[in-house]
Scaffold this motif. Sequence first.
Motif, mmCIF file in Angstrom:
data_model
loop_
_atom_site.group_PDB
_atom_site.id
_atom_site.type_symbol
_atom_site.label_atom_id
_atom_site.label_comp_id
_atom_site.label_asym_id
_atom_site.label_seq_id
_atom_site.Cartn_x
_atom_site.Cartn_y
_atom_site.Cartn_z
ATOM 1 N N ALA A 228 0.837 -1.205 0.000
ATOM 2 C CA ALA A 228 0.000 0.000 0.000
ATOM 3 C C ALA A 228 0.869 1.252 0.000
ATOM 4 N N ALA A 229 1.956 1.256 0.768
ATOM 5 C CA ALA A 229 2.854 2.413 0.794
ATOM 6 C C ALA A 229 3.521 2.613 -0.564
ATOM 7 N N ALA A 230 3.951 1.532 -1.191
ATOM 8 C CA ALA A 230 4.570 1.643 -2.514
ATOM 9 C C ALA A 230 3.566 2.133 -3.544
ATOM 10 N N ALA A 231 2.334 1.643 -3.471
ATOM 11 C CA ALA A 231 1.300 2.096 -4.406
ATOM 12 C C ALA A 231 1.007 3.576 -4.205
ATOM 13 N N ASP A 232 0.954 4.026 -2.946
ATOM 14 C CA ASP A 232 0.718 5.450 -2.691
ATOM 15 C C ASP A 232 1.863 6.303 -3.225
ATOM 16 N N GLU A 233 3.098 5.854 -2.985
ATOM 17 C CA GLU A 233 4.250 6.644 -3.409
ATOM 18 C C GLU A 233 4.377 6.705 -4.931
ATOM 19 N N PHE A 234 4.378 5.546 -5.568
ATOM 20 C CA PHE A 234 4.584 5.519 -7.012
ATOM 21 C C PHE A 234 3.327 5.880 -7.787
ATOM 22 N N GLY A 235 2.157 5.678 -7.186
ATOM 23 C CA GLY A 235 0.922 6.066 -7.858
ATOM 24 C C GLY A 235 0.842 7.563 -8.071
ATOM 25 N N ARG A 236 1.265 8.328 -7.084
ATOM 26 C CA ARG A 236 1.276 9.791 -7.231
ATOM 27 C C ARG A 236 2.282 10.223 -8.286
ATOM 28 N N ARG A 237 3.422 9.550 -8.347
ATOM 29 C CA ARG A 237 4.426 9.912 -9.361
ATOM 30 C C ARG A 237 3.938 9.593 -10.772
ATOM 31 N N LEU A 238 3.286 8.439 -10.924
ATOM 32 C CA LEU A 238 2.873 8.010 -12.259
ATOM 33 C C LEU A 238 1.613 8.710 -12.756
ATOM 34 N N TYR A 239 0.623 8.877 -11.876
ATOM 35 C CA TYR A 239 -0.680 9.355 -12.322
ATOM 36 C C TYR A 239 -0.988 10.790 -11.929
ATOM 37 N N GLY A 240 -0.204 11.393 -11.063
ATOM 38 C CA GLY A 240 -0.425 12.784 -10.681
ATOM 39 C C GLY A 240 -1.776 12.981 -10.011
ATOM 40 N N ARG A 241 -2.529 13.956 -10.545
ATOM 41 C CA ARG A 241 -3.845 14.276 -9.957
ATOM 42 C C ARG A 241 -4.844 13.132 -10.130
ATOM 43 N N ALA A 242 -4.688 12.361 -11.181
ATOM 44 C CA ALA A 242 -5.616 11.252 -11.422
ATOM 45 C C ALA A 242 -5.525 10.210 -10.306
ATOM 46 N N PHE A 243 -4.378 10.119 -9.654
ATOM 47 C CA PHE A 243 -4.227 9.151 -8.567
ATOM 48 C C PHE A 243 -5.164 9.472 -7.417
ATOM 49 N N ASP A 244 -5.346 10.751 -7.115
ATOM 50 C CA ASP A 244 -6.263 11.128 -6.038
ATOM 51 C C ASP A 244 -7.688 10.689 -6.365
ATOM 52 N N ARG A 245 -8.068 10.817 -7.635
ATOM 53 C CA ARG A 245 -9.409 10.382 -8.045
ATOM 54 C C ARG A 245 -9.534 8.859 -7.947
ATOM 55 N N ILE A 246 -8.477 8.158 -8.354
ATOM 56 C CA ILE A 246 -8.480 6.698 -8.267
ATOM 57 C C ILE A 246 -8.557 6.258 -6.804
ATOM 58 N N ALA A 247 -7.769 6.920 -5.943
ATOM 59 C CA ALA A 247 -7.780 6.576 -4.523
ATOM 60 C C ALA A 247 -9.136 6.883 -3.891
ATOM 61 N N ALA A 248 -9.781 7.992 -4.320
ATOM 62 C CA ALA A 248 -11.101 8.331 -3.780
ATOM 63 C C ALA A 248 -12.134 7.284 -4.198
ATOM 64 N N THR A 249 -12.046 6.819 -5.434
ATOM 65 C CA THR A 249 -12.949 5.763 -5.896
ATOM 66 C C THR A 249 -12.739 4.492 -5.090
ATOM 67 N N ALA A 250 -11.482 4.162 -4.830
ATOM 68 C CA ALA A 250 -11.177 2.968 -4.041
ATOM 69 C C ALA A 250 -11.683 3.123 -2.606
ATOM 70 N N ALA A 251 -11.619 4.332 -2.069
ATOM 71 C CA ALA A 251 -12.078 4.549 -0.696
ATOM 72 C C ALA A 251 -13.595 4.406 -0.591
ATOM 73 N N ARG A 252 -14.316 4.754 -1.659
ATOM 74 C CA ARG A 252 -15.779 4.614 -1.646
ATOM 75 C C ARG A 252 -16.223 3.171 -1.811
ATOM 76 N N ASN A 253 -15.404 2.360 -2.451
ATOM 77 C CA ASN A 253 -15.751 0.971 -2.708
ATOM 78 C C ASN A 253 -15.259 0.112 -1.546
ATOM 79 N N PRO A 254 -16.156 -0.528 -0.801
ATOM 80 C CA PRO A 254 -15.719 -1.288 0.372
ATOM 81 C C PRO A 254 -14.799 -2.460 0.036
ATOM 82 N N GLN A 255 -14.900 -3.018 -1.155
ATOM 83 C CA GLN A 255 -14.020 -4.120 -1.526
ATOM 84 C C GLN A 255 -12.591 -3.654 -1.775
ATOM 85 N N LEU A 256 -12.409 -2.366 -2.087
ATOM 86 C CA LEU A 256 -11.086 -1.871 -2.421
ATOM 87 C C LEU A 256 -10.408 -1.133 -1.279
#
Length: 136
Positions: free
Chosen positions: A95-123
Amino acid sequence: MLAAIFVAPLMYLFYSGAFYVYLRNFSSMAPRARLVATALSLFVNPLVGYTAMRTSEVGFDILRGIPSLVLGAFAPSASTRPLRSMRADLRERIAAAADEFGRRLYGRAFDRIAATAARNPQLRRGSWPDSNKKTA
């Protein structure tokens, strides 16, 4: 992969040809029936090969899962504590690696992806079936 693309179809063609030669030399079938049987073998050989491949793949998956099943069913919970703590540590490191490299790779889109994952209980982090159990 190369075998699946080139070698397997050539082998199926060879098998069908050998089947035709066998029918021509050792069978009393009519010539048209021999051709139909050979054409049918061109379709049946890949079907049997694919079915055997899928069956063996599923069988190996089941075979690899048996030790975990036996460990979970018969081992005392004290012997699985180190494994559970390693899995929890690994989950946090991933999870830490995904947070670190996800921000580098996807920029602002990562926050949207993370917000979608936070809304979905399975993710959500920590929502997997074994994550609610205490490791100590």
